[in-house]
Design an enzyme around this catalytic site. Structure first.
Site, short mmCIF file in Angstrom:
data_model
loop_
_atom_site.label_atom_id
_atom_site.label_comp_id
_atom_site.label_asym_id
_atom_site.label_seq_id
_atom_site.Cartn_x
_atom_site.Cartn_y
_atom_site.Cartn_z
N ASP A 83 -1.53 6.54 6.25
CA ASP A 83 -2.66 5.70 5.85
C ASP A 83 -2.86 4.69 6.99
OD1 ASP A 83 -4.28 3.70 4.83
OD2 ASP A 83 -3.05 3.29 3.07
N LYS B 253 -12.18 -1.62 6.13
CA LYS B 253 -11.37 -2.60 6.83
C LYS B 253 -11.87 -2.75 8.26
CE LYS B 253 -9.20 -2.66 3.06
NZ LYS B 253 -7.99 -2.04 2.60
N TRP C 294 0.81 -1.22 0.00
CA TRP C 294 0.00 0.00 0.00
C TRP C 294 0.84 1.27 0.00
CZ3 TRP C 294 -4.33 -0.60 -2.12
CH2 TRP C 294 -5.08 -1.76 -1.94
#
Ligand code: PLP
Length: 360
Positions: free
Chosen positions: A171, A195, A101
């Protein structure tokens, strides 16, 4: 009805209590005569839903008054572009690369300016967090970027880097509200909610006032300016009303449970069950260095691809779902988000132990 234990990395398990409330209120929210899905986003009812959600999130995270909370769309991947478009005034930024990511975020940022990879754990397939204590911060950098919990590789950055005065952008998609954070250490902290917080479709951005500015990159679309959403209190255009409503229910659920500190304790207990078993197992082992292990995403392997596949198939049949690892890591991955009950982790560990006995 038979609900399974869903170990998916996202979209992921939600608290059953929240789903029950959503069901009970599906046809009529309060005395509004309609479902939240059917409401005007300018209605009093929805404004209350949005205000309450923001208020509860501020309580849960202890968000200081000089930070704005934005409820946006476009998923996590849109933040990969919004961050550089809004913050790269000198067209330069530092990125810490700890997995898929952060790598994707850096790739996207390269479209807009110079990206310096100031630390990376690519040399060992992102199985650890590199030392971030003495990084050379680029003098010209507009910000320093991290992905604090790498969902695919299962690492967490536990000690935030010293950014030498540069805003830290993080993030936190896959660890959102899983433990307390000190928001004041960050310039921007953001996460896609699917999530750990709600249904896919909302991305929450928490941003310090002074970083919301007009001098963004000149071609930045109106919809991708933080300022647009901050000035309009996340109601510049139609927001994902239903999804925000569900996030609000999750916030209430967390508050009732005792907030992020109580949640953190439970999460540590759940993760310990699985990691302790992995550390004692002769068949399975974790893929991440102990000190950097995530409490949320736990990748593990047997070392034998066929056995991994057999394990995943049998786990599915036993009601332990979505345990297959990401294609870039292989093996298995169990995501133990807030809403995964400890019984689910116990069931997984028991199942693994029985599988191990059969294959001894
Ligand atoms: C899932 C995820 C993303 C991407 O989110 P999308 O909403 O699918 O764009 C970004 N960062 C992290 C850490 C994630 O887990």
């Amino acid at each position: 009805m038979s609900r399974v234990y869903n170990f998916s990395a996202g979209p992921a398990v939600l608290p059953e209590e929240v789903l029950h409330t959503a069901r009970d209120e599906l046809m009529e929210y309060g005395t509004s005569g309609m479902s939240v899905m059917e409401m005007s986003h300018r209605s009093k009812d929805f404004e209350d839903i949005l205000d309450t959600a923001e208020h509860d999130l501020r309580t849960l995270m202890g968000i200081p008054g000089n930070y704005k909370v934005l409820f946006l769309q476009g998923g996590g991947c849109t933040q990969f572009a919004m961050v550089p478009m809004n913050l790269m005034r000198k067209k330069s930024a530092d990125y810490v690369i700890t997995g898929q990511w952060s790598k994707k975020a850096a790739q996207e940022a390269r479209i807009y300016g110079e990206v310096h990879e100031i630390a990376s754990s690519a040399d060992r397939n992102f199985s650890y967090v590199p030392d971030l204590s003495n990084m050379k911060i680029t003098p010209k950098a507009d910000y320093v970027y991290i992905c604090q919990n790498e969902t695919v590789h299962g690492t967490t950055i536990r000690t935030l880097p010293d950014t030498q005065g540069k805003p830290l952008v993080a993030d936190i998609s896959s660890m959102f509200l899983s433990e307390p954070v000190d928001v004041s250490r960050y310039g921007v902290i953001w996460g896609g909610v699917q999530k750990n917080v709600g249904p896919a479709g909302v991305t929450i951005v928490i941003i310090r006032d002074d970083l919301i500015r007009d001098d963004v990159l000149p071609f930045t679309p109106t919809m991708l300016k933080y300022k647009t959403h901050s000035e309009n209190k996340s109601l510049y255009n139609t927001p994902p009303c239903w999804n925000i409503y569900i996030c609000g229910l999750v916030f209430k659920w967390l508050l009732k449970l005792g907030g992020t500190e109580a949640m953190h304790k439970i999460n540590m207990e759940k993760a310990k069950l699985l990691y302790d078993y992995l550390d004692g197992s002769k068949l399975f082992h974790g893929t991440v260095e102990k000190k950097d292990r995530s409490l949320m995403n736990v990748p593990f392997v047997t070392g034998n691809k066929e056995l991994d596949a057999e394990f995943c198939t049998e786990a599915e049949k036993a009601g332990l779902r979505n345990i297959k690892g990401h294609r870039s890591v292989g093996g298995m991955r169990a995501s133990l988000y807030n809403a995964m009950p400890i019984e689910g982790v116990k069931a997984l560990v028991e199942f693994m132990a029985a599988f191990e006995r059969r294959h001894a």
